[in-house]
Design a protein around this motif. Sequence first.
Motif, mmCIF file in Angstrom:
data_model
loop_
_atom_site.group_PDB
_atom_site.id
_atom_site.type_symbol
_atom_site.label_atom_id
_atom_site.label_comp_id
_atom_site.label_asym_id
_atom_site.label_seq_id
_atom_site.Cartn_x
_atom_site.Cartn_y
_atom_site.Cartn_z
ATOM 1 N N VAL A 93 0.841 -1.203 0.000
ATOM 2 C CA VAL A 93 0.000 0.000 0.000
ATOM 3 C C VAL A 93 0.879 1.256 0.000
ATOM 4 N N ALA A 94 1.972 1.215 0.755
ATOM 5 C CA ALA A 94 2.895 2.357 0.772
ATOM 6 C C ALA A 94 3.449 2.626 -0.627
ATOM 7 N N LEU A 95 3.850 1.574 -1.327
ATOM 8 C CA LEU A 95 4.379 1.732 -2.690
ATOM 9 C C LEU A 95 3.294 2.235 -3.647
ATOM 10 N N LEU A 96 2.062 1.802 -3.417
ATOM 11 C CA LEU A 96 0.951 2.276 -4.237
ATOM 12 C C LEU A 96 0.813 3.791 -4.137
ATOM 13 N N ASN B 212 -3.229 5.667 13.308
ATOM 14 C CA ASN B 212 -1.774 5.464 13.290
ATOM 15 C C ASN B 212 -1.310 4.775 12.012
ATOM 16 N N ILE B 213 -2.111 3.847 11.494
ATOM 17 C CA ILE B 213 -1.769 3.203 10.226
ATOM 18 C C ILE B 213 -1.680 4.251 9.119
ATOM 19 N N LEU B 214 -2.682 5.123 9.053
ATOM 20 C CA LEU B 214 -2.687 6.161 8.017
ATOM 21 C C LEU B 214 -1.606 7.207 8.265
ATOM 22 N N ASP B 215 -1.315 7.488 9.535
ATOM 23 C CA ASP B 215 -0.220 8.407 9.850
ATOM 24 C C ASP B 215 1.110 7.843 9.346
ATOM 25 N N ALA B 216 1.297 6.536 9.503
ATOM 26 C CA ALA B 216 2.537 5.899 9.036
ATOM 27 C C ALA B 216 2.635 5.985 7.521
ATOM 28 N N LEU B 217 1.531 5.734 6.824
ATOM 29 C CA LEU B 217 1.529 5.835 5.366
ATOM 30 C C LEU B 217 1.801 7.268 4.919
ATOM 31 N N ASN C 19 8.003 11.664 3.225
ATOM 32 C CA ASN C 19 9.461 11.500 3.134
ATOM 33 C C ASN C 19 9.901 11.195 1.703
ATOM 34 N N GLU C 20 9.143 10.346 1.018
ATOM 35 C CA GLU C 20 9.526 9.957 -0.346
ATOM 36 C C GLU C 20 9.380 11.117 -1.328
ATOM 37 N N ARG C 21 8.452 12.015 -1.057
ATOM 38 C CA ARG C 21 8.253 13.171 -1.940
ATOM 39 C C ARG C 21 9.298 14.258 -1.706
ATOM 40 N N LYS D 134 9.227 18.367 -2.440
ATOM 41 C CA LYS D 134 7.853 18.700 -2.823
ATOM 42 C C LYS D 134 6.964 18.758 -1.591
ATOM 43 N N SER D 135 7.168 17.815 -0.695
ATOM 44 C CA SER D 135 6.386 17.811 0.549
ATOM 45 C C SER D 135 6.724 19.026 1.401
ATOM 46 N N GLN D 136 8.009 19.323 1.521
ATOM 47 C CA GLN D 136 8.444 20.451 2.337
ATOM 48 C C GLN D 136 7.876 21.766 1.814
ATOM 49 N N ASP D 137 7.907 21.924 0.503
ATOM 50 C CA ASP D 137 7.385 23.155 -0.098
ATOM 51 C C ASP D 137 5.881 23.292 0.152
ATOM 52 N N SER D 138 5.163 22.191 -0.021
ATOM 53 C CA SER D 138 3.715 22.224 0.187
ATOM 54 C C SER D 138 3.364 22.454 1.651
#
Length: 289
Positions: A128-131, A256-261, A267-269, A272-276
């Motif tokens: 799911v994380a990779l998805l 917590n499951i969704l928080d982990a995802l 982190n992977e973004r 882009k994540s930091q800017d947003s």
Amino acid sequence: MHQSLKGREIILYAKTLAPTLGKKERSIAHFIENNPDVISTMRINEVSKFLKVSIASITKVSKKLGCSGFHELKNSISEISASDQDSLQQDFHISSRYEDILERTFLNSILALQESLTLINSEVFNQVALLLINFNENNKIILAGCGGSRSICDDFHHKLLKIGIFSNVYYDSHMQQMSASLMKPGDILFAVSHSGKTADVINMLKTARENGADTVSITNYFNSPVTQVSDYAIISSVKNNPITGENASTRIVHLNILDALFTILANERGQKSQDSLQKTRDSVQSKRI
């Protein structure tokens, strides 16, 4: 353990025995304790696949619980009456001290998180994380949940928006089904259902899947209807709390499951994540006193 145990006694002993066992055997004991209504209908290979443990380990725990094997265990558990199952839940005694209730509520949540960590299928979680990581932002993410599960969807929707990912949550049953009918390959439907039996959520999953969208369900019950119509099912399987509601402990786990995802995706973004995050923080700064 040589004494022959029956029904309710097995569940109570599993609860007592679990802390003394190793990680894999402990997950088996917790699963038996928390799911007597489900395990009595399951085959040993289904339990083995779900918990990612060997059949030999399940047999070993069954014997430690006073049974000759898993077959005798499930037969004994199936004899538990509905009233006995209700009484198994009555371990949240009301105290006259409010701070005692506060402490017990916190401890129940901590226990639910600890148990779920040993039970959640890490392979499915990674898929799911990779998805999410590989999601094309030209496609859609739709979040589905009713009742208490809806607030969990709202929280995930809010978090995704903070890192620049747009998703949709629909509350009206007609709009839920209409949105699912328009999904296509590359879209993702996230469905949250404590019971796994909510008809509106099940129908959305069926429709989205038929249209080629990826379907993910987060639920508390193995083999519940939502798991049958999902490409990926993350199952928490934690004990219900008779005082704070049917899905109180599960809600903490699902958040917590969704928080982990979300954390993995952010982190992977990278930048882009930091800017947003910075833009969305700045946009609401004027709302603060």
